[in-house]
Design an enzyme around this catalytic site. Structure first.
Site, short mmCIF file in Angstrom:
data_model
loop_
_atom_site.label_atom_id
_atom_site.label_comp_id
_atom_site.label_asym_id
_atom_site.label_seq_id
_atom_site.Cartn_x
_atom_site.Cartn_y
_atom_site.Cartn_z
N HIS A 13 -33.13 16.87 -5.86
CA HIS A 13 -33.34 18.00 -5.06
C HIS A 13 -33.79 17.59 -4.04
CE1 HIS A 13 -34.44 21.97 -3.45
NE2 HIS A 13 -35.60 21.36 -3.39
N SER A 69 7.88 8.15 -3.69
CA SER A 69 8.56 9.29 -2.97
C SER A 69 8.02 9.87 -1.74
CB SER A 69 7.08 11.16 -3.76
OG SER A 69 6.05 10.81 -2.70
N GLY A 84 6.58 20.39 0.07
CA GLY A 84 6.22 18.96 -0.62
C GLY A 84 7.18 18.03 -0.74
N ILE A 113 -0.77 21.37 0.41
CA ILE A 113 -2.06 20.27 0.43
C ILE A 113 -1.83 19.56 2.30
CG2 ILE A 113 -4.02 17.82 0.21
CD1 ILE A 113 -4.30 19.78 -1.79
N VAL A 127 10.88 30.85 6.31
CA VAL A 127 12.12 30.34 6.95
C VAL A 127 12.91 30.69 6.92
CG1 VAL A 127 11.99 28.54 8.52
CG2 VAL A 127 9.86 28.82 8.04
N GLY A 182 0.70 -1.35 -0.08
CA GLY A 182 0.15 0.46 0.47
C GLY A 182 0.89 1.25 -0.07
P1 FAD Z 1 4.70 5.08 -2.80
O1 FAD Z 1 3.47 5.01 -2.15
O2 FAD Z 1 5.54 6.30 -2.20
O3 FAD Z 1 5.19 3.04 -3.06
C1 FAD Z 1 6.46 3.38 -3.50
C2 FAD Z 1 6.19 2.00 -2.07
O4 FAD Z 1 7.92 1.39 -2.94
C3 FAD Z 1 6.85 2.16 -1.18
O5 FAD Z 1 6.24 1.76 0.29
C4 FAD Z 1 8.37 1.66 -0.59
O6 FAD Z 1 9.12 1.05 0.51
C5 FAD Z 1 8.78 0.40 -2.25
N1 FAD Z 1 10.18 1.05 -2.56
C6 FAD Z 1 10.65 2.02 -2.55
N2 FAD Z 1 11.48 1.59 -3.06
C7 FAD Z 1 11.96 -0.11 -3.23
C8 FAD Z 1 12.88 -0.77 -3.49
N3 FAD Z 1 14.12 -0.78 -3.77
N4 FAD Z 1 12.25 -2.58 -2.85
C9 FAD Z 1 11.27 -2.81 -2.66
N5 FAD Z 1 10.49 -2.06 -2.29
C10 FAD Z 1 10.62 -0.21 -2.67
N6 FAD Z 1 -2.81 11.39 -2.74
C11 FAD Z 1 -4.00 11.28 -2.73
O7 FAD Z 1 -4.73 10.67 -4.07
N7 FAD Z 1 -4.87 11.31 -1.98
C12 FAD Z 1 -4.52 11.52 -0.59
O8 FAD Z 1 -5.53 12.28 -0.11
C13 FAD Z 1 -3.46 11.25 -0.51
N8 FAD Z 1 -2.74 11.96 0.61
C14 FAD Z 1 -1.57 12.12 1.55
C15 FAD Z 1 -1.23 12.25 2.75
C16 FAD Z 1 -0.35 12.27 2.32
C17 FAD Z 1 0.43 12.26 4.99
C18 FAD Z 1 0.87 11.83 2.12
C19 FAD Z 1 2.81 12.03 2.36
C20 FAD Z 1 0.76 11.37 0.53
C21 FAD Z 1 -0.53 11.76 0.26
N9 FAD Z 1 -0.74 11.47 -1.62
C22 FAD Z 1 -2.14 11.23 -1.06
C23 FAD Z 1 -0.29 11.05 -2.10
C24 FAD Z 1 0.19 9.93 -2.45
O9 FAD Z 1 0.43 8.58 -1.16
C25 FAD Z 1 1.09 8.89 -3.21
O10 FAD Z 1 0.45 9.98 -4.50
C26 FAD Z 1 1.08 7.75 -3.89
O11 FAD Z 1 1.46 6.83 -2.63
C27 FAD Z 1 2.17 7.33 -4.55
O12 FAD Z 1 2.04 6.14 -4.96
P2 FAD Z 1 3.44 5.26 -5.51
O13 FAD Z 1 3.10 4.10 -5.51
O14 FAD Z 1 3.54 5.68 -6.63
O15 FAD Z 1 4.63 4.94 -4.42
P1 NAI Z 2 2.56 21.24 -2.03
O1 NAI Z 2 3.64 20.79 -2.97
O2 NAI Z 2 1.44 20.36 -2.28
O3 NAI Z 2 3.36 21.98 -1.57
C1 NAI Z 2 4.11 22.51 -0.31
C2 NAI Z 2 3.85 24.46 -0.44
O4 NAI Z 2 5.35 24.66 0.74
C3 NAI Z 2 3.79 25.10 -1.33
O5 NAI Z 2 3.11 25.50 -1.51
C4 NAI Z 2 4.99 26.21 -1.55
O6 NAI Z 2 5.34 26.88 -1.90
C5 NAI Z 2 5.34 25.54 0.38
N1 NAI Z 2 6.67 26.03 0.78
C6 NAI Z 2 7.80 24.97 -0.34
N2 NAI Z 2 8.94 25.80 -0.26
C7 NAI Z 2 9.10 26.05 1.08
C8 NAI Z 2 9.61 27.05 2.19
N3 NAI Z 2 10.97 26.34 2.68
N4 NAI Z 2 9.57 27.53 3.10
C9 NAI Z 2 7.98 28.04 3.30
N5 NAI Z 2 6.98 27.14 2.11
C10 NAI Z 2 7.26 26.84 1.76
O7 NAI Z 2 3.55 19.38 -1.44
P2 NAI Z 2 3.55 18.84 0.38
O8 NAI Z 2 1.75 19.66 0.54
O9 NAI Z 2 4.30 18.45 1.19
O10 NAI Z 2 2.28 17.87 -0.82
C11 NAI Z 2 3.58 16.76 -1.54
C12 NAI Z 2 2.40 16.24 -2.38
O11 NAI Z 2 1.55 14.93 -1.15
C13 NAI Z 2 1.74 16.75 -2.72
O12 NAI Z 2 1.92 16.52 -4.08
C14 NAI Z 2 0.62 16.19 -3.28
O13 NAI Z 2 -0.39 16.40 -4.24
C15 NAI Z 2 -0.10 14.99 -1.96
N6 NAI Z 2 -0.90 14.82 -1.87
C16 NAI Z 2 -2.08 14.82 -1.51
C17 NAI Z 2 -3.25 15.31 -0.84
C18 NAI Z 2 -4.29 15.08 -1.78
O14 NAI Z 2 -4.96 14.29 -2.08
N7 NAI Z 2 -5.73 15.24 -0.40
C19 NAI Z 2 -2.53 14.95 0.47
C20 NAI Z 2 -1.27 15.35 0.98
C21 NAI Z 2 -0.06 15.26 0.22
#
Ligand code: FAD
Ligand code: NAI
Length: 471
Positions: A450, A149, A277, A187, A242, A42
């Site tokens: 509605h 990531s 980010g 976000i 910052v 996951g």
């Molecule tokens: P990942 O989910 O990062 O999965 C990659 C996996 O690869 C990891 O489990 C890692 O352990 C494994 N891996 C890496 N290298 C190796 C290796 N060499 N061998 C074996 N395994 C390895 N997105 C949304 O659409 N909606 C949201 O509400 C949302 N909320 C988020 C909230 C937070 C706090 C964060 C941090 C992210 C959120 N995101 C959300 C973003 C979302 O989590 C990612 O876009 C998504 O997980 C990407 O999937 P992925 O499979 O590319 O990578």
């Molecule tokens: P982000 O790129 O969405 O936002 C980072 C923010 O930090 C930007 O507004 C930027 O201007 C600011 N910033 C950057 N450097 C800074 C600095 N030095 N000082 C002050 N502000 C600074 O990144 P975020 O929120 O960390 O999320 C990462 C990724 O995870 C996003 O790509 C997002 O799509 C994904 N994500 C998606 C969610 C969802 O779909 N609900 C929930 C959480 C994450």
């Protein structure tokens, strides 16, 4: 090292991108292995991202609502107490149920789930350092990299996930901090600021830009979001950077100044969340053994069929181009398997929705107004406030707006931006409309039930070419 026999496909990473690809490949009859080192499937999304954050957002909202939003509804409650460890337990249970569910789905589709870290030996050979010790070698006709990531750290502030935290720490705090500073008003920053502010922390968000919400959010909507979240108690310092931090004292001191330079000010907090980010994670893959390229932001370089320079090695999800979103990763995963199986696949990058799960939610799809303006296309905007929607009024939940942007000549929908209750569900209709190339009139002439919030959606569409009825 033991040989496990040849696979049609070996997937490195069992996140949303990797596990979805694994299931699809299994369904297509490909002999597939999925390598994941975390110990659970996951990825970020299920373990430390989408799912746990939504659990805390949902339950903290409920808590906040019970505390502050019941009296006028005729509900009088007695002592309301937060049991944070139970709230965390509920979150952990959701995560556990879902990650186990994914494991079951891999099994059901005949995928070999290998627990360990994968790396390239050569273009057809993957070595796995097994979590339980020892190694395994896999030979594969096709390889899919889906390693995801990781959070970007702030230079000089060492993350300990207790006082200086990333989102991972923010999902697991054991007590509510008195004061919390969030660096980055994207976000992650705003979702986590909402959770901890609702639970009682004094939260300040420091954002470098003049606008919160991160990349993509429409400026007008972002302004409304800032106003509403501000009323909920979150403080904002926009146009602020910052400069440095000091963790030697009882609280963390953060030196900030105006983004364009100016007088320095020191803010203090018990906990500092760094949410500036995320960046692609490709460590330990030994990509140099196969000559796979990264761009200047660390993203693995691919063509339109997700192929690297080595054509049978493909990449999907957060470790390559595009928005870092789970549903984007899923779409790519399915398309990549279809390319392998049939030679054809497709993802419409113009119709990928974004949702911020605060209250109210913010959701959008397509271009924002600044992007449309920059493209030079003539456009019309239609907007409808939830304060004029009967259901929102009945629910006493009227903050927000639906905003449509349509081509002035053809009326084709270019973008939809919603801030309001249920925006995250409502955006599906906008995404479908864009996918089918609908005009705003197509949406406005579609009957909506509605009383529902979706009538605000219909009336905003109406407002682009005519007048809404109720406003
Ligand atoms: P990942 O989910 O990062 O999965 C990659 C996996 O690869 C990891 O489990 C890692 O352990 C494994 N891996 C890496 N290298 C190796 C290796 N060499 N061998 C074996 N395994 C390895 N997105 C949304 O659409 N909606 C949201 O509400 C949302 N909320 C988020 C909230 C937070 C706090 C964060 C941090 C992210 C959120 N995101 C959300 C973003 C979302 O989590 C990612 O876009 C998504 O997980 C990407 O999937 P992925 O499979 O590319 O990578
Ligand atoms: P982000 O790129 O969405 O936002 C980072 C923010 O930090 C930007 O507004 C930027 O201007 C600011 N910033 C950057 N450097 C800074 C600095 N030095 N000082 C002050 N502000 C600074 O990144 P975020 O929120 O960390 O999320 C990462 C990724 O995870 C996003 O790509 C997002 O799509 C994904 N994500 C998606 C969610 C969802 O779909 N609900 C929930 C959480 C994450």
């Amino acid at each position: 090292a033991s040989e496990a026999g040849d696979h049609d496909l070996v997937i490195i990473g069992g996140g949303v991108a990797g596990y979805v690809a694994a299931i699809k490949a299994g369904q297509e009859g490909l002999k597939t292995a999925c390598i994941e080192k975390r110990g659970t499937l996951g990825g970020t999304c299920l373990n430390v991202g989408c799912i746990p954050s939504k659990s805390l957002l949902n339950n903290s909202h409920l808590y906040h609502q019970i505390l502050h939003d019941t009296k006028k509804r005729g509900i009088e409650v007695g002592d309301v107490k937060l049991n944070l460890s139970q709230m965390m337990k509920a979150k952990d249970q959701s995560v556990e149920g879902l990650t186990k569910g994914v494991e079951f789905l891999l099994k059901k589709n005949g995928v070999d789930y290998i627990k360990g870290a994968g790396s390239f030996v050569d273009a057809n050979t993957i070595n796995v350092a097994l979590n339980d010790g020892g190694e395994q070698t896999l030979r594969a006709k096709n390889i899919l990299i889906a390693t995801g990531s990781e959070a970007t750290h702030f230079p000089g502030l060492t993350v300990d996930e207790k006082r200086i935290i990333t989102s991972t720490g923010a999902l697991a705090l054991t007590e509510v901090p008195k004061k919390m500073i969030v660096i980055g008003g994207g976000i992650i920053g705003l979702e986590m600021a909402s959770v901890w502010s609702r639970l009682g922390a004094e939260v300040t968000v420091v954002e470098f830009l003049g606008q919160i919400g991160g990349p993509g959010m429409d400026a007008e909507i972002a302004k409304q979001a800032q106003k509403i979240l501000g009323k909920q108690g979150i403080k904002f310092k926009t146009n602020t950077k910052v400069v440095s931090g000091d963790v030697s004292g009882a609280t963390v001191g953060l030196n900030v100044e105006a983004a364009k330079g100016g007088k320095e000010e020191t803010l203090d907090a018990d906990v500092v969340l760094v949410a500036i980010g995320r960046k692609p994670y490709t460590e330990g893959l030994n990509l140099e053994n196969v000559g796979i390229e990264k761009d200047d932001r660390g993203r693995l370089v691919i063509d339109q069929e997700y192929r690297t320079k080595v054509p049978h090695v493909r990449v999907v999800g957060d470790c390559t181009f595009g928005p870092m979103l789970a549903h984007k990763a899923e779409e790519e995963a399915v398309a990549a398997i279809e390319y392998i199986k049939t030679g054809y696949g497709h993802v419409n990058y113009a119709a990928i929705p974004s949702v911020m799960y605060t209250h109210p939610e913010v959701a959008w799809v397509g271009q924002n107004e600044a992007e449309v303006k920059a493209s030079g296309v003539k456009y019309r905007v239609g907007a409808f406030p939830f304060s004029a929607n009967s259901r929102a009024k009945t629910n006493l939940d009227t903050e927000g707006t639906v905003k449509f942007i349509a081509d002035a000549e053809t009326d084709r929908i270019l973008g939809v931006h919603i801030i309001g209750p249920g925006a995250g569900e409502m955006i599906a209709e906008a995404t479908l409309a864009i996918e089918y190339g609908a005009s705003s009139e197509d949406v406005a002439r579609t009957c909506h039930a509605h009383p529902t919030l979706s009538e605000a959606f219909k009336e905003a569409a109406m407002a682009t070419y005519s007048k809404p009825i109720h406003f």
